[in-house]
Motif scaffolding. Structure first.
Motif, PDB file in Angstrom:
ATOM      1  N   VAL A  64       0.871  -1.184   0.000  1.00 36.99           N
ATOM      2  CA  VAL A  64       0.000   0.000   0.000  1.00 36.99           C
ATOM      3  C   VAL A  64       0.903   1.227   0.000  1.00 36.99           C
ATOM      4  CG1 VAL A  64      -1.799   1.290   1.199  1.00 36.99           C
ATOM      5  CG2 VAL A  64      -1.807  -1.216   1.308  1.00 36.99           C
ATOM      6  N   ASP A  65       0.780   2.059  -1.007  1.00 36.54           N
ATOM      7  CA  ASP A  65       1.506   3.331  -1.084  1.00 36.54           C
ATOM      8  C   ASP A  65       3.005   3.142  -0.839  1.00 36.54           C
ATOM      9  OD1 ASP A  65       1.548   6.166  -1.486  1.00 36.54           O
ATOM     10  OD2 ASP A  65       1.659   6.464   0.680  1.00 36.54           O
ATOM     11  N   GLY A  66       3.568   2.084  -1.412  1.00 39.58           N
ATOM     12  CA  GLY A  66       5.007   1.855  -1.304  1.00 39.58           C
ATOM     13  C   GLY A  66       5.464   1.229   0.000  1.00 39.58           C
ATOM     14  N   HIS A  67       4.535   0.824   0.854  1.00 37.80           N
ATOM     15  CA  HIS A  67       4.875   0.180   2.125  1.00 37.80           C
ATOM     16  C   HIS A  67       4.265  -1.220   2.188  1.00 37.80           C
ATOM     17  CE1 HIS A  67       5.623   4.385   3.248  1.00 37.80           C
ATOM     18  NE2 HIS A  67       6.456   3.882   4.142  1.00 37.80           N
ATOM     19  N   SER A  68       4.813  -2.053   3.030  1.00 36.73           N
ATOM     20  CA  SER A  68       4.328  -3.410   3.229  1.00 36.73           C
ATOM     21  C   SER A  68       3.438  -3.422   4.471  1.00 36.73           C
ATOM     22  CB  SER A  68       5.525  -4.363   3.395  1.00 36.73           C
ATOM     23  OG  SER A  68       5.091  -5.678   3.485  1.00 36.73           O
ATOM     24  N   VAL A  69       2.130  -3.395   4.268  1.00 39.03           N
ATOM     25  CA  VAL A  69       1.155  -3.283   5.353  1.00 39.03           C
ATOM     26  C   VAL A  69       0.845  -4.666   5.922  1.00 39.03           C
ATOM     27  CG1 VAL A  69      -1.239  -2.661   5.883  1.00 39.03           C
ATOM     28  CG2 VAL A  69       0.160  -1.154   4.460  1.00 39.03           C
ATOM     29  N   PRO A  70       0.985  -4.836   7.249  1.00 37.71           N
ATOM     30  CA  PRO A  70       0.706  -6.138   7.863  1.00 37.71           C
ATOM     31  C   PRO A  70      -0.783  -6.470   7.847  1.00 37.71           C
ATOM     32  CG  PRO A  70       1.133  -4.501   9.556  1.00 37.71           C
ATOM     33  CD  PRO A  70       1.375  -3.831   8.237  1.00 37.71           C
ATOM     34  N   VAL A  71      -1.072  -7.751   7.581  1.00 34.07           N
ATOM     35  CA  VAL A  71      -2.439  -8.253   7.585  1.00 34.07           C
ATOM     36  C   VAL A  71      -2.449  -9.509   8.439  1.00 34.07           C
ATOM     37  CG1 VAL A  71      -4.309  -9.158   6.159  1.00 34.07           C
ATOM     38  CG2 VAL A  71      -2.804  -7.368   5.238  1.00 34.07           C
ATOM     39  N   PRO A  72      -3.336  -9.604   9.437  1.00 34.64           N
ATOM     40  CA  PRO A  72      -4.351  -8.618   9.814  1.00 34.64           C
ATOM     41  C   PRO A  72      -3.754  -7.493  10.666  1.00 34.64           C
ATOM     42  CG  PRO A  72      -4.495 -10.489  11.281  1.00 34.64           C
ATOM     43  CD  PRO A  72      -3.429 -10.807  10.269  1.00 34.64           C
ATOM     44  N   HIS A  73      -4.537  -6.418  10.799  1.00 37.59           N
ATOM     45  CA  HIS A  73      -4.220  -5.334  11.719  1.00 37.59           C
ATOM     46  C   HIS A  73      -5.532  -4.657  12.119  1.00 37.59           C
ATOM     47  CE1 HIS A  73      -4.180  -3.084   7.837  1.00 37.59           C
ATOM     48  NE2 HIS A  73      -4.783  -2.155   8.568  1.00 37.59           N
ATOM     49  N   PHE A  74      -5.473  -3.855  13.176  1.00 32.04           N
ATOM     50  CA  PHE A  74      -6.641  -3.093  13.588  1.00 32.04           C
ATOM     51  C   PHE A  74      -6.168  -1.796  14.200  1.00 32.04           C
ATOM     52  CE2 PHE A  74      -5.391  -5.277  17.404  1.00 32.04           C
ATOM     53  CZ  PHE A  74      -5.675  -4.393  18.435  1.00 32.04           C
ATOM     54  N   GLY A  75      -7.080  -0.883  14.425  1.00 30.19           N
ATOM     55  CA  GLY A  75      -6.747   0.399  15.022  1.00 30.19           C
ATOM     56  C   GLY A  75      -7.934   1.324  14.976  1.00 30.19           C
ATOM     57  N   VAL A  76      -7.668   2.611  15.118  1.00 27.26           N
ATOM     58  CA  VAL A  76      -8.738   3.606  15.100  1.00 27.26           C
ATOM     59  C   VAL A  76      -8.290   4.821  14.297  1.00 27.26           C
ATOM     60  CG1 VAL A  76      -9.812   2.905  17.280  1.00 27.26           C
ATOM     61  CG2 VAL A  76      -8.012   4.611  17.296  1.00 27.26           C
ATOM     62  N   VAL A  77      -9.286   5.622  13.915  1.00 29.20           N
ATOM     63  CA  VAL A  77      -9.049   6.900  13.269  1.00 29.20           C
ATOM     64  C   VAL A  77      -9.140   7.963  14.356  1.00 29.20           C
ATOM     65  CG1 VAL A  77      -9.862   8.530  11.529  1.00 29.20           C
ATOM     66  CG2 VAL A  77     -10.029   6.061  11.104  1.00 29.20           C
ATOM     67  N   LEU A  78      -8.065   8.718  14.511  1.00 31.51           N
ATOM     68  CA  LEU A  78      -7.991   9.769  15.525  1.00 31.51           C
ATOM     69  C   LEU A  78      -8.104  11.145  14.867  1.00 31.51           C
ATOM     70  CD1 LEU A  78      -4.861   8.426  17.463  1.00 31.51           C
ATOM     71  CD2 LEU A  78      -7.272   8.115  18.079  1.00 31.51           C
ATOM     72  N   THR A  79      -8.248  12.178  15.691  1.00 36.37           N
ATOM     73  CA  THR A  79      -8.094  13.529  15.169  1.00 36.37           C
ATOM     74  C   THR A  79      -6.615  13.704  14.842  1.00 36.37           C
ATOM     75  OG1 THR A  79      -7.599  14.564  17.303  1.00 36.37           O
ATOM     76  CG2 THR A  79      -9.955  14.398  16.654  1.00 36.37           C
ATOM     77  N   MET A  80      -6.293  14.664  13.995  1.00 40.28           N
ATOM     78  CA  MET A  80      -4.901  14.882  13.612  1.00 40.28           C
ATOM     79  C   MET A  80      -4.055  15.253  14.834  1.00 40.28           C
ATOM     80  SD  MET A  80      -2.958  14.473  10.994  1.00 40.28           S
ATOM     81  CE  MET A  80      -3.929  14.568   9.499  1.00 40.28           C
ATOM     82  N   ASP A  81      -4.587  16.097  15.726  1.00 39.51           N
ATOM     83  CA  ASP A  81      -3.835  16.461  16.935  1.00 39.51           C
ATOM     84  C   ASP A  81      -3.567  15.244  17.809  1.00 39.51           C
ATOM     85  OD1 ASP A  81      -3.652  19.148  16.257  1.00 39.51           O
ATOM     86  OD2 ASP A  81      -5.356  19.752  17.503  1.00 39.51           O
ATOM     87  N   ASP A  82      -4.590  14.407  18.015  1.00 44.70           N
ATOM     88  CA  ASP A  82      -4.411  13.200  18.834  1.00 44.70           C
ATOM     89  C   ASP A  82      -3.421  12.240  18.183  1.00 44.70           C
ATOM     90  OD1 ASP A  82      -6.130  14.132  20.792  1.00 44.70           O
ATOM     91  OD2 ASP A  82      -7.853  12.985  20.052  1.00 44.70           O
ATOM     92  N   TRP A  83      -3.457  12.137  16.845  1.00 44.27           N
ATOM     93  CA  TRP A  83      -2.535  11.260  16.127  1.00 44.27           C
ATOM     94  C   TRP A  83      -1.088  11.712  16.351  1.00 44.27           C
ATOM     95  CZ3 TRP A  83       1.117  11.698  12.252  1.00 44.27           C
ATOM     96  CH2 TRP A  83       1.512  10.511  11.634  1.00 44.27           C
ATOM     97  N   HIS A  84      -0.840  13.014  16.230  1.00 44.80           N
ATOM     98  CA  HIS A  84       0.519  13.538  16.451  1.00 44.80           C
ATOM     99  C   HIS A  84       0.968  13.313  17.890  1.00 44.80           C
ATOM    100  CE1 HIS A  84       1.580  15.296  12.615  1.00 44.80           C
ATOM    101  NE2 HIS A  84       0.363  15.807  12.514  1.00 44.80           N
ATOM    102  N   GLN A  85       0.060  13.516  18.851  1.00 37.14           N
ATOM    103  CA  GLN A  85       0.407  13.286  20.257  1.00 37.14           C
ATOM    104  C   GLN A  85       0.750  11.819  20.498  1.00 37.14           C
ATOM    105  OE1 GLN A  85      -2.718  14.838  22.787  1.00 37.14           O
ATOM    106  NE2 GLN A  85      -2.561  16.867  21.851  1.00 37.14           N
ATOM    107  N   LEU A  86      -0.033  10.907  19.913  1.00 39.56           N
ATOM    108  CA  LEU A  86       0.248   9.478  20.072  1.00 39.56           C
ATOM    109  C   LEU A  86       1.580   9.127  19.404  1.00 39.56           C
ATOM    110  CD1 LEU A  86      -0.446   6.619  20.974  1.00 39.56           C
ATOM    111  CD2 LEU A  86      -1.791   6.376  18.863  1.00 39.56           C
ATOM    112  N   ALA A  87       1.824   9.628  18.208  1.00 41.00           N
ATOM    113  CA  ALA A  87       3.095   9.345  17.522  1.00 41.00           C
ATOM    114  C   ALA A  87       4.275   9.795  18.383  1.00 41.00           C
ATOM    115  CB  ALA A  87       3.124  10.028  16.159  1.00 41.00           C
ATOM    116  N   ASP A  88       4.164  10.976  18.972  1.00 44.17           N
ATOM    117  CA  ASP A  88       5.236  11.473  19.844  1.00 44.17           C
ATOM    118  C   ASP A  88       5.405  10.580  21.070  1.00 44.17           C
ATOM    119  OD1 ASP A  88       5.663  13.582  18.102  1.00 44.17           O
ATOM    120  OD2 ASP A  88       4.556  15.043  19.320  1.00 44.17           O
ATOM    121  N   ARG A  89       4.290  10.161  21.674  1.00 50.32           N
ATOM    122  CA  ARG A  89       4.351   9.300  22.862  1.00 50.32           C
ATOM    123  C   ARG A  89       4.974   7.940  22.528  1.00 50.32           C
ATOM    124  NH1 ARG A  89      -0.589   9.957  24.387  1.00 50.32           N
ATOM    125  NH2 ARG A  89      -1.496   7.966  23.836  1.00 50.32           N
ATOM    126  N   LEU A  90       4.634   7.383  21.370  1.00 46.30           N
ATOM    127  CA  LEU A  90       5.207   6.103  20.945  1.00 46.30           C
ATOM    128  C   LEU A  90       6.711   6.228  20.711  1.00 46.30           C
ATOM    129  CD1 LEU A  90       2.408   4.981  18.482  1.00 46.30           C
ATOM    130  CD2 LEU A  90       2.874   4.010  20.747  1.00 46.30           C
TER     131      LEU A  90
END
Length: 139
Positions: A64-90
């Motif tokens: 997908v878009d030049g990356h190898s996406v793992p199957v299966p996977h799951f997750g959620v759609v966050l707001t952009m601000d929450d996504w950036h905060q989570l990325a920083d925390r990770l």
């Protein structure tokens, strides 16, 4: 549909303590009911249940878009601000990414921020965000 309802997802985990700690402390999921074999979590407003079970170990991927996406996977759609905060925390928690946080489908319909990583039991997770949530199902 008038209102989006929470989903329920049960996933297998190799062991409960380390995986529970990851979801509680790294992803900030609040704990609900539990036993010595399973635990309910508030996964961003959805019910996620961790169950002790044999974990599937074969890795499958799709391009997908030049990356190898793992199957299966799951997750959620966050707001952009929450996504950036989570990325920083990770990153601060030194989580190893399968796919580093980046913008997928840049300049195309469905442009989105996305990142992939695994929980301690090997389950693949994707968290994404859209500048415009109306693009969620855009073609």
């Amino acid at each position: 549909m008038d209102k989006i309802q929470p989903f329920h997802l049960a996933i297998p985990v190799k062991e409960l303590d380390e995986t529970r700690k990851f979801y509680n402390t790294v992803l900030n999921c609040k704990e609900g009911r539990s036993s010595d074999r399973w635990v309910d979590l508030d996964f961003y407003g959805h019910q996620l249940v961790l169950h002790i079970a044999d974990v599937h170990t074969e890795d499958n991927h799709n391009p997908v878009d030049g990356h190898s996406v793992p199957v299966p996977h799951f997750g959620v759609v966050l707001t952009m601000d929450d996504w950036h905060q989570l990325a920083d925390r990770l990153k601060e928690a030194n989580i190893e990414f399968i796919i580093e946080p980046y913008i997928r489908f840049k300049g195309e319909p469905g442009e989105q921020a996305t990142m992939f990583f695994k929980d301690p039991s090997g389950n693949s997770l994707e968290f994404k965000a859209f500048q415009n949530i109306d693009q969620l199902f855009a073609k």
